[in-house]
Structures are given as structure tokens and as C-alpha cells.
Write an enzyme that holds these catalytic residues in place. Structure first.
Site, PDB file in Angstrom:
ATOM      1  N   ARG A  77     -34.508 -34.252  -6.020  1.00  0.00           N
ATOM      2  CA  ARG A  77     -33.646 -35.399  -6.290  1.00  0.00           C
ATOM      3  C   ARG A  77     -34.453 -36.613  -6.756  1.00  0.00           C
ATOM      4  O   ARG A  77     -33.935 -37.475  -7.462  1.00  0.00           O
ATOM      5  CB  ARG A  77     -32.810 -35.728  -5.055  1.00  0.00           C
ATOM      6  N   LYS A 120     -42.989 -25.860   3.428  1.00  0.00           N
ATOM      7  CA  LYS A 120     -42.065 -24.782   3.707  1.00  0.00           C
ATOM      8  C   LYS A 120     -42.759 -23.681   4.506  1.00  0.00           C
ATOM      9  O   LYS A 120     -43.983 -23.525   4.422  1.00  0.00           O
ATOM     10  CB  LYS A 120     -41.560 -24.155   2.392  1.00  0.00           C
ATOM     11  N   ASP A 133     -42.802 -25.236  -5.739  1.00  0.00           N
ATOM     12  CA  ASP A 133     -42.412 -26.118  -4.643  1.00  0.00           C
ATOM     13  C   ASP A 133     -42.927 -25.578  -3.324  1.00  0.00           C
ATOM     14  O   ASP A 133     -42.342 -24.669  -2.733  1.00  0.00           O
ATOM     15  CB  ASP A 133     -40.886 -26.268  -4.597  1.00  0.00           C
ATOM     16  N   LYS A 136     -34.050 -30.219 -13.524  1.00  0.00           N
ATOM     17  CA  LYS A 136     -35.117 -30.244 -12.523  1.00  0.00           C
ATOM     18  C   LYS A 136     -36.182 -29.221 -12.899  1.00  0.00           C
ATOM     19  O   LYS A 136     -35.893 -28.051 -13.118  1.00  0.00           O
ATOM     20  CB  LYS A 136     -34.552 -29.912 -11.139  1.00  0.00           C
TER      21      LYS A 136
END
Length: 491
Positions: A344, A270, A263, A258
Site C-alpha cells: 500500500r 514473514k 516480499d 504493485k
């Protein structure tokens, strides 16, 4: 860069800035492990231990004047912790050597006279010393440089097996340092294209080949997961293939990492605090890159294909939305319920690509779920997947000094990934979230023997340095995956 060598010299006569000796906490009291020194020196140092408060516990490091009978300027006492059956384990030696060398930053040279009497033990001391010497100084110049030269005092200095163990330690330490450098880099500097460029530069002059798919090629190839995650960023995604293909390879292993270079969570953003360490969300891809390079450097007779799924997960007018449906490589559709479950998605695309080449084994590694940290903390990774591959990963971790715990993939949790509009959703039950993520990835490997390694906690150390582990990127997983390949090479 710290130079490391083996030395057959008497450590008592070594004119070094520091002489490193081991202590242990056997039977509740500290004990000096220095039978290779003159008895008078051992007795003198032993008599000092109670007054100095030495406990001999792991990570305990204490400097004292060397005194009579020793040519070094100072003695560094480094704790091994309890020692079973009179011999320290390899991981205790790694950690003690790493803690000592880390404490010697700014020192010109040191002699490590730790109780290493086998090639395996010498290799462990070398690993710990080199890992502990790591410094990340790309953005600041005020920290003292690591110790310049380290000698390992050992009667095995001319032993071929010990020399080979030290050479392996150098390769391994270089790989871990490479991962740490990438993880610690600012996301301003490390983004999908620059990561791909780093991979090409690292492979130059080696037996490893690198190829890169850009955003147009990804779209044309049906990599909907990687494209979807990366579409919110001005810096588009990449899929990097890293190949080591020796002649007469005993097996073909595919490794998938990954590589979310930052992110934000996307539109499912977030909280601000949760983003502070999200430059590390590419640790899996960094690990895969450097494990492939290490396998080539060690001339392992195993074909290894690495897949680095690189994207930056950002919120913008072009970002994917909750309730979007994306078509993955291979044709499966996924309803995106939460854009912060992006890892994922990129991993699934890369897993399909990896399995299309029919490897004997595929292993993926990712900072995938916060649930991993809830379940296992920040020093133990999780491994799921095919029972035989999962077991091989745990065995490799045990041999190499890392901690991975086998976890199940309960079939009853699979129903939580059902979607009313797509083949599956990217989110399922909140409880057991680490296992649900593993079940999602399982959908994309078919019948290929497979293991999934979740390193969300262990990949980045937010606390104080410990042993050979610095603050920041840790390189967790390199030793385990390299050990997995070495195991395959020995079959």
C-alpha cells in the site's frame, strides 16, 4: 509458440494428430456436441461415453482412438459442464479449449471442432486454446513443448468478425503470457531494475513509451513510500511509467500496479513458508505493463498511462523500521506499523503521481492482502472504489470471463488507520483487512474516479492446473482491465 488458425475444412477429414470434440453434462448424463460430424461417427462415439465413464464436466479431458470415419489419429473429449439453453457460454468454451490444448503438450497438431457458431464463441475458443498452450520453460527443459499447430474448425473461417476475434485473442494471450512469464521468473533474475529493463524491451517497436525514475529521482520527487520500502535491499526501487497516447483519444485511463519483486516482509519478517511464493508480489505491475501494450496493439482510442511501483522488500541494517514515519508523494505522512504492509505504501505514491495527470479514471491492481484470500478464496478477485468505476470493472470481468466481486469501503473502518504521530498509519483493524487496505489507498486518489483490484489469491495458482490456467502465475486481471479499456473505447 503455438500457431493458431481458422479452418473451413470438414473436421472429420482433417489429418491431424488429434481432433478435439466437446462433451456436456446436461441432465446428469454426458452428451457429445458434434453435429458437424457424420451421423455414423457421432452415434459410434456417443455409444462409447457410458463405458468410458465420460461425465462431460468442466476440465474433464479424455483421449480415445479416432476409429472409422475420422482422419485424425485420436479424439480428445473435453468437457463443457452443463450447457444452458442449448449453447455453451464463452467461458465454458475457453476453459474446455484450454484444458484440451494443455493436455496435448508434445503433439504436433490438433483440430478443435468445438460448438462455436458466432464470432464471440470462436474468439473464446481461440483464447482458451492459446492460454492453455502456455508453458514456462526458462529454467527447465524436460517438459514437453506445447502443441505446435492448432486449427479451429468453423464455418466462420472467412468471416471478418471471427477473424478479428481471433486476432484479439492472440493479443490477449500474448499479454497474459507476458504476465505469467514475469510472475514465474526467479527473484534472483527479476528485481526493480531488471523489471524496468523488461518493460523497455517489451515496448521497443510499439506505440508505447517507457520512462523510469531511479532511487535518486524518487527521493528528490518525494516518493517516500517507494523509497522506504526499497531501502532495505541492495537492489534499489524504481517507478516505471508506461504510456500509450493515441491521437484523438476518447478518454484517459491511468493504471497502477504493485511491483514488489520479492516480499520478505522486511523487518516484520514473514515465516519461511509464507515467503515461498513471494516472487509473485509484482503481478499487479506485470499486469499493468502488458495491458498497456495490449491496448496499443489493438489500437484502442483510449490514452492509457501505466505506473509500475517496483521495490524489493528486504530486511537489513538499512531497512525501514516499525514506527518509522515516511512522507509520501503529495506530502501526507504515514506511520509504518508493520513493514509487511508495504504494498500500500508503494501503491500510494504511484496513485498520487497518476492522479497528478488528471486522468478520467484510475484503476490499481495489486496482490495486496492475505485478507482477500480469506474473504474470496484463490479464484475470485475483489474490487473496491467509486461505485461507477467498480461497477464497470465487474461488468468487464463478466464479459471477459474473470471473476471480480464488488466489496465496500466502510467509513467506520477508517478510524482504525489513525496514527498519534502521522496523518495515518499503514495498518488498521485486522478484521476486514482487505477493506482497510482499500481505505488506505482511497486517501491518495482525491476526487478522481477510482477502483482498486485486489488479486492476492487469483494471481498465482499453487494447486494443479485447471482449464486454461497453469500452475504458477495466472495473468488474472489482464482480461478485465483490457475489457475496461475496450468499454471506454466504445463509448
Amino acid at each position: 509458440m503455438t500457431e493458431l488458425s481458422l479452418s473451413p475444412k470438414d473436421p472429420a477429414r482433417s489429418h491431424a494428430d488429434a481432433l478435439v470434440l466437446a462433451t456436456t453434462s446436461d441432465d446428469g448424463a454426458a452428451r457429445l456436441l458434434a453435429d458437424h460430424l457424420p451421423r455414423a461417427v457421432v452415434d459410434r462415439l456417443t455409444a462409447l461415453l457410458p463405458a468410458l465413464g465420460v461425465k462431460g464436466t468442466a476440465d474433464e479431458v479424455l483421449r480415445i482412438p479416432a476409429g472409422d470415419g475420422l482422419a485424425a489419429d485420436v479424439v480428445v473429449l473435453t468437457g463443457l459442464g452443463p450447457v444452458a439453453a442449448g449453447r455453451p457460454g464463452a467461458e465454458a468454451l475457453r476453459r474446455a479449449a484450454g484444458a484440451a490444448v494443455r493436455s496435448l503438450a508434445g503433439t504436433a497438431d490438433a483440430v478443435l471442432a468445438l460448438p462455436a457458431t458466432t464470432a464471440e464463441e470462436v474468439g473464446a475458443v481461440a483464447e482458451g486454446a492459446l492460454l492453455g498452450a502456455y508453458r514456462f520453460d526458462r529454467y527447465r527443459r524436460t517438459d514437453p513443448a506445447p502443441v505446435t499447430r492448432v486449427e479451429l474448425a468453423t464455418p466462420l473461417a472467412r468471416d471478418k468478425a471471427a477473424k478479428a476475434a481471433v486476432e484479439r485473442a492472440r493479443v490477449l494471450a500474448d499479454a497474459v503470457a507476458g504476465v505469467r512469464d514475469l510472475v514465474n521468473a526467479s527473484p534472483r533474475d527479476l528485481f526493480p531494475q531488471s523489471f524496468a529493463d523488461e518493460a523497455k524491451a517489451a515496448a521497443k517497436g510499439t506505440k508505447v513509451k517507457v520512462s523510469v525514475l531511479d532511487e535518486r529521482e524518487l527521493a528528490a520527487g518525494g516518493y517516500g513510500g517507494i523509497v522506504g520500502v526499497g531501502q532495505g535491499s541492495l537492489r534499489p526501487p524504481r517507478l516505471v511509467k508506461v504510456t500509450y497516447a493515441p491521437a484523438r483519444a476518447k478518454a484517459h485511463y491511468a493504471l497502477v500496479g504493485k511491483g514488489i519483486t520479492f516480499d520478505s516482509g522486511g523487518l516484520s519478517i514473514k515465516p519461511a513458508k509464507g515467503m515461498e511464493t513471494m516472487k509473485m508480489d509484482m503481478a499487479g505491475a506485470a499486469t499493468v505493463l502488458h495491458v498497456v501494450l495490449a491496448a496499443a496493439a489493438l489500437d484502442l482510442p483510449v490514452r492509457v498511462t501505466g505506473w509500475l511501483a517496483l521495490a524489493e522488500n528486504m530486511p537489513s541494517g538499512s531497512a525501514q523500521r516499525p514506527s518509522d514515519v515516511v512522507t509520501m508523494r503529495g506530502g501526507k505522512t504515514v506511520e509504518v506499523l508493520n513493514t509487511d504492509a508495504e504494498g500500500r505504501l508503494v501503491m500510494a505514491d504511484a496513485l498520487v503521481a497518476a492522479c497528478e495527470e488528471s486522468p478520467d479514471v484510475v484503476a490499481d491492481i495489486a496482490t495486496l492482502t492475505g485478507a482477500q484470500m480469506v474473504a474470496l478464496g484463490n479464484q475470485v478477485g475483489a474490487v473496491m472504489g467509486s461505485e461507477d468505476v467498480r461497477g464497470a470493472v465487474v461488468a468487464a470481468a463478466d464479459r471477459t470471463g474473470e471473476q471480480f466481486w464488488p466489496m465496500p469501503l466502510p467509513t467506520e473502518l477508517r478510524d482504525s488507520l489513525r496514527s498519534p504521530v502521522a496523518d495515518l498509519a499503514n495498518m488498521g483493524d485486522r478484521f476486514g483487512g482487505m477493506l482497510v487496505a482499500g481505505l488506505f489507498l482511497q486517501e491518495f486518489v482525491g476526487e478522481t474516479p477510482w477502483a482498486h483490484l485486489d488479486i492476492a489469491g487469483p494471481a498465482y495458482n499453487e494447486g494443479s492446473p485447471r482449464g486454461y490456467t497453469p500452475k504458477g502465475g495466472t495473468g488474472m486481471g489482464v482480461r478485465t482491465l483490457l475489457g475496461l479499456l475496450e468499454g471506454a473505447a466504445q463509448r
